[in-house]
Design an enzyme around this catalytic site. Structure first.
Site, mmCIF file in Angstrom:
data_model
loop_
_atom_site.group_PDB
_atom_site.id
_atom_site.type_symbol
_atom_site.label_atom_id
_atom_site.label_comp_id
_atom_site.label_asym_id
_atom_site.label_seq_id
_atom_site.Cartn_x
_atom_site.Cartn_y
_atom_site.Cartn_z
ATOM 1 C CB CYS A 1 4.077 -4.344 -3.239
ATOM 2 S SG CYS A 1 3.564 -2.555 -3.541
ATOM 3 C CG LEU A 2 -0.110 -3.952 1.273
ATOM 4 C CD1 LEU A 2 -0.394 -2.826 2.428
ATOM 5 C CD2 LEU A 2 -0.791 -5.054 1.524
ATOM 6 N N GLY B 1 4.236 -1.709 5.329
ATOM 7 C CA GLY B 1 4.660 -0.381 4.831
ATOM 8 C C GLY B 1 3.467 0.061 3.859
ATOM 9 C CG HIS C 1 8.804 -1.546 -1.101
ATOM 10 N ND1 HIS C 1 8.679 -2.946 -1.641
ATOM 11 C CD2 HIS C 1 7.475 -1.112 -1.101
ATOM 12 C CE1 HIS C 1 7.580 -3.143 -2.221
ATOM 13 N NE2 HIS C 1 6.628 -1.962 -1.941
ATOM 14 C CD GLU C 2 6.295 1.012 1.606
ATOM 15 O OE1 GLU C 2 5.637 1.979 1.091
ATOM 16 O OE2 GLU C 2 6.299 0.093 1.885
ATOM 17 C CD GLN D 1 1.763 1.093 -1.560
ATOM 18 O OE1 GLN D 1 2.291 1.544 -0.447
ATOM 19 N NE2 GLN D 1 1.449 -0.122 -1.892
ATOM 20 C CG HIS E 1 5.360 2.534 -3.443
ATOM 21 N ND1 HIS E 1 4.942 2.074 -4.259
ATOM 22 C CD2 HIS E 1 5.493 1.772 -2.398
ATOM 23 C CE1 HIS E 1 4.435 0.838 -4.375
ATOM 24 N NE2 HIS E 1 4.941 0.603 -2.993
#
Ligand code: NI
Length: 177
Positions: free
Chosen positions: A99-100, A47, A141-142, A52, A145
């Site tokens: 997480c990226l 994701g 999670h997304e 991000q 953000h």
């Protein structure tokens, strides 16, 4: 098309509350979606949220690879604009997340087991679906953000926080909440 730079934890763009997307069909948004898809593919995650990649907009993309826990067929790459989440039960589940924007680390984080997702898809049509398990975890999670939240802010037990290689070498049993 372009692979975009990914913001890392500590950059203020990841702490901001993102703004709604007014027009999902705007050319700028179409280009952003394509670049985000290319960036996610290159980075190898499940994701990616617009903040991000330094765009403070309420938009994320995700997919669930086939065979992931609770899914047989997986979920193809999906875009969600202006998501609204509603928990469908009190049930919380612990599960591993990366997480990226926090490369190399992962943690076990509590998330709602069942949620309702509403929003708009890439085609501008309304999304309204019930989601469980790993897909529900990614969506929570997304969506976090978009509100300036990162997974460490959701953690309850910091024993379950470590580098990918070490937590895979020394797996900890996840305790129920
Ligand atoms: Ni993330």
């Amino acid at each position: 098309m372009a692979i975009l730079k990914i913001a890392r934890m500590g950059h203020p763009v990841l702490l901001a509350k993102a703004l709604p997307v007014e027009d999902v069909a705007a050319p700028d948004i179409r280009f952003l979606l394509r670049d985000m898809a290319e960036t996610l593919d290159d980075a190898g995650g499940v994701g990616l949220a617009a903040p991000q990649v330094f765009r403070s907009l309420r938009l994320f993309i995700y997919h669930v690879p086939a065979g992931r826990a609770g899914t047989d067929t997986g979920v193809p790459l999906t875009a969600v604009f202006n998501p609204v989440l509603t928990p469908l039960s009190e049930d919380m589940e612990m599960g591993w997340e990366g997480c990226l924007s926090i490369p190399g680390l992962r943690a076990a984080v509590p998330r709602h087991a069942h949620i309702r997702l509403r929003g708009l898809g890439a085609d501008g049509k309304e999304i309204d679906k019930q989601v469980s398990g790993f897909e529900a975890r990614i969506i929570q999670h997304e969506t976090d953000h978009l509100d300036g939240l990162m997974y460490p802010m959701r953690m309850k037990d910091f024993r379950y926080f470590g580098f990918n290689e070490e937590t895979e070498r020394f797996p900890l049993e996840l305790e129920a909440l």
